[in-house]
Motif scaffolding. Sequence first.
Motif, PDB file in Angstrom:
ATOM      1  N   ASN A 464     -69.258  62.580  -7.409  1.00 36.53           N
ATOM      2  CA  ASN A 464     -69.130  62.323  -8.845  1.00 36.53           C
ATOM      3  C   ASN A 464     -69.769  60.988  -9.223  1.00 36.53           C
ATOM      4  OD1 ASN A 464     -67.793  64.711  -9.432  1.00 36.53           O
ATOM      5  ND2 ASN A 464     -65.777  63.841  -8.934  1.00 36.53           N
ATOM      6  N   LYS A 465     -69.540  59.966  -8.401  1.00 34.01           N
ATOM      7  CA  LYS A 465     -70.198  58.673  -8.661  1.00 34.01           C
ATOM      8  C   LYS A 465     -71.721  58.792  -8.532  1.00 34.01           C
ATOM      9  CE  LYS A 465     -66.394  55.671  -7.142  1.00 34.01           C
ATOM     10  NZ  LYS A 465     -65.967  54.629  -6.156  1.00 34.01           N
ATOM     11  N   GLU A 468     -73.155  60.156 -11.622  1.00 31.98           N
ATOM     12  CA  GLU A 468     -73.178  59.152 -12.692  1.00 31.98           C
ATOM     13  C   GLU A 468     -74.376  58.219 -12.551  1.00 31.98           C
ATOM     14  OE1 GLU A 468     -69.496  57.124 -12.545  1.00 31.98           O
ATOM     15  OE2 GLU A 468     -68.277  58.859 -13.123  1.00 31.98           O
ATOM     16  N   PRO A 471     -78.254  61.007 -12.636  1.00 32.48           N
ATOM     17  CA  PRO A 471     -77.944  62.255 -13.359  1.00 32.48           C
ATOM     18  C   PRO A 471     -79.071  63.283 -13.325  1.00 32.48           C
ATOM     19  CG  PRO A 471     -78.499  60.531 -14.905  1.00 32.48           C
ATOM     20  CD  PRO A 471     -78.493  59.881 -13.553  1.00 32.48           C
TER      21      PRO A 471
END
Length: 951
Positions: A464-465, A468, A471
């Motif tokens: 998930n990081k 971020e 992208p």
Amino acid sequence: MTELTGVIQSQKKKKPWLGQAAPPGYVPGLGRGATGFTTRSDIGPARDVSDPTDDRHAPPGLRTVGDQMKASRKTEDEEEDLNDANYDEFTGYAGNLFASGPYEKDDEEADHIYDTVDRKMDERRKQYRERREREELERFREERPKIQQMFSDLKRKLAVITEDDWTNIPEVGDARNKRQRNPRLEKITPVPDSLFARGLQQGETVNSLDSRQQHFGGINTPFPGASGLNTPFPGTATPGWSTPAGELDMRKIGQARNTLMDMRLSQVSDSVSGQTVVDPKGYLTDLHSMLPQYGGDVADIKKARLLLKSVRETNPKHPPAWIASARLEEVTGKVQIARNIIMKGTEMCPKSEDVWLEAARLQPSEAARAVCTNAIMQLPQSVRIWIRASSLETDDKAKKRVFRKALEHVPNSVRLWKVAVELEDAEDARIMLARAVECCPHSMELWLALAKLESYENARKVLNKAREHIPTERQIWITAAKLEEAHDNMKMVDKIIERSIVSLKANMVDINREQWIQDAENTEKAGSIATCQSIIKHVIGIGIEDEDRKHSWMDDAESCISHGAYECARAIYAHALNTLPSKKSVWLRAAYLEKSHGTRESLEALLQRAVAHCPKAEVLWLMGAKSKWMANDVSAARSILALAFQANPNSEDIWLAAVKLESENNEHDRARKLLAKARANACTARVMMKSIKLEWCLNRLDEAQSLLDEATQKYPDFAKLWMMKGQIADQLGDVAKAREAYTAGLSKCTRAIPLWILLSKLEERRGTLTKARAVLEKARLKNPMNPELWLASVRLEWNGNIKNIASSLMARALQECPTSGILWAEAVFIEARPQRKTKSVDALKKCEHDPHVLLAIARLFWSERKLTKAREWFLRTVKIDPDFGDAWAYFYRFELAHGNEEKQQEILKRCGNAEPRHGELWQSVSKDIANWKLKTKELLPLVSIKVSVAF
């Protein structure tokens, strides 16, 4: 007085040659090449007399046509009268008819009109005239080209010449005569006469005693001052050393050479033990090290050394000059000089990374460490230097220390983090990667590596990081989907892939179908089947028009199958069938994929869905019934055929499939009843043929003959019925009836080649070769350019031992059918053994991909005991045409003779999967009535036995 003096001085300064005309053929600047490229054909005697004049080499002032016209007018003017009385204000010195009349306004206007008309006409004819002159000149150049035009194609080829060809062009100096390069070689110094006299004296034989010997009382009396008792007097010959004048004693020369060698060996021998201390291996190694390692010209090395020295002196801050100089010396074997040069380069270019790396490479390990230390002091941010310094360390701990020190100076280098993490264990690598993603947050590889080392929950957080920070990277989404699949969270897999498409589009990322399909193939190879299927599902329809969907998807599926990605192909077919459920071809392709690379259960499930959407597709029903039959589930196969009858009433293929199912399972009465119903409800030529064949196989020849009489009346143009009628009559021994059947069939079916061949073979078996030959000649007249008929004619003559006629017929056959593989294959073995290889090469040129020719070459290698090549050509043959049964038979026979059990079973399995139907030998066995129930694996050994006889 002053003016007169100036005139006199100007006349003195004026050169006598300034006002003179140039000599003939003179071109200004031609000597220094100012007028371009010219050859002897342009200006010299090699120029044809009738060749048009080139304006570039015209005399001065006559370079153009206008100048030449002016010159011609000038010569005409010089012949005119230039008297003042002949001068006219309007016409000049040239007279005209109306010079005596007044020149008025009307005359001027008329002249102006005439000039205008002349200009108009000249402009109209100018284009035509120029084109005609250009065509005439081009035609003349084609007939008589210049020498420079003859070499124009070679000049153009210079544009595509390779660098190696340029370097291999010899220099001009190498082509000169040695006498011109070194004229001193021709000088001969005469030998002085004293040298000849001394040689004669040394070779003479002395037969008298010296007076001094007589005076001292005998020949053995020593000369005063001699060291030995037997020393002869000077000027006398030693006993045993006398030789004829002008000759040499070769034995003494050999003894002297051996003595010299003994002296040299004694110098290197051990004075204590007397043994030699020379290491022969080390001595040879030293000799090898003394040999020059560079095989080029010494002059080239000197030139290169001078050029590089000039570059270094001109621009000492240029790093490539120092590197090139060092490598030149290294190539020539002068390693120490190379090291000195490159170390000098590090002093002159301390900020050049390449120079420091070259210095570290040339130095030995200890000195290289010092070089790397100095390089790091000058360039602490250089990643390559840090990696080079670590490679010089032999201990892993030392390498780790180097990399950690490097990361202190260059913390944002992804390359350094990667090589540093590779040296650590799992726990330390995880800690380092956590720090690495902080220093390099835009490196996808570091994020994915960290996710692999973390637990499931932490890996999700890491990914998930990563999304971020990056992208626009699709691999992070795919890795997240693979992570969920690995933990059996299949629902999230499809959601992640769907969200990835939406997110990437929102971040202005182009969704490339080819890249995503490649990712799906890689995911399948990694074992993530659900992820690859989800990728195919969401990507396969992007950027495809509705009318191109089927074609594009089938191509994508074929590409995946060729790459071994069967799950991706299965997913493509699934999506295509959901979108286009009524397309029979898509169902067939999917069924063939399941048949080749799936399981029986998956194939039957797919076929069950297929017949529900395409009930009129008979082939799908038949595939389902065959699958059940091959699994020994006969009742299920019957039920499928019953459903097929309901969907396709009176279908010929379904009737015959039901008959085959019953006959193969020994239900002959049921098969006969089915055929009777088929003849009553859907009678066709094939149904009649299958009915006759079943009666023939059951040895009910009377019923078969009655059915044949009925069938030939209904379908007289179906050649197989006449063939069966003649074969049954021949089996019963009624040759006349068989001949009558074949003849009647040929009157109805003149294009039936097997019927002609059967009649010819019937006559051949009876011994009437003339009739057999006549039948084949008539067949060739009615069916020209047919290779089967030519082959039958050749074999007829060959079997009759008329080999010269057979060879001539083969030559005619190859002229009429030059691309026939069966003829070329037969021609190879008709030739004598020494000519077979040449004939096979010709056959391969004409029919490169014909299975008959490939099989002939494999057999040729087999006969020559070249087993490896023979096996390669057999494999190539069965790969090109798996339906060619003769190739499988020869291949199986070859493996029986030269292979092992494993290879033989592999051939049986592959042949059973291919189910061949064609081939001369194969059909002769498979169509035999005695073998009508045998499977492919049972037929192959029988055909191989026949192959051994034919071979």
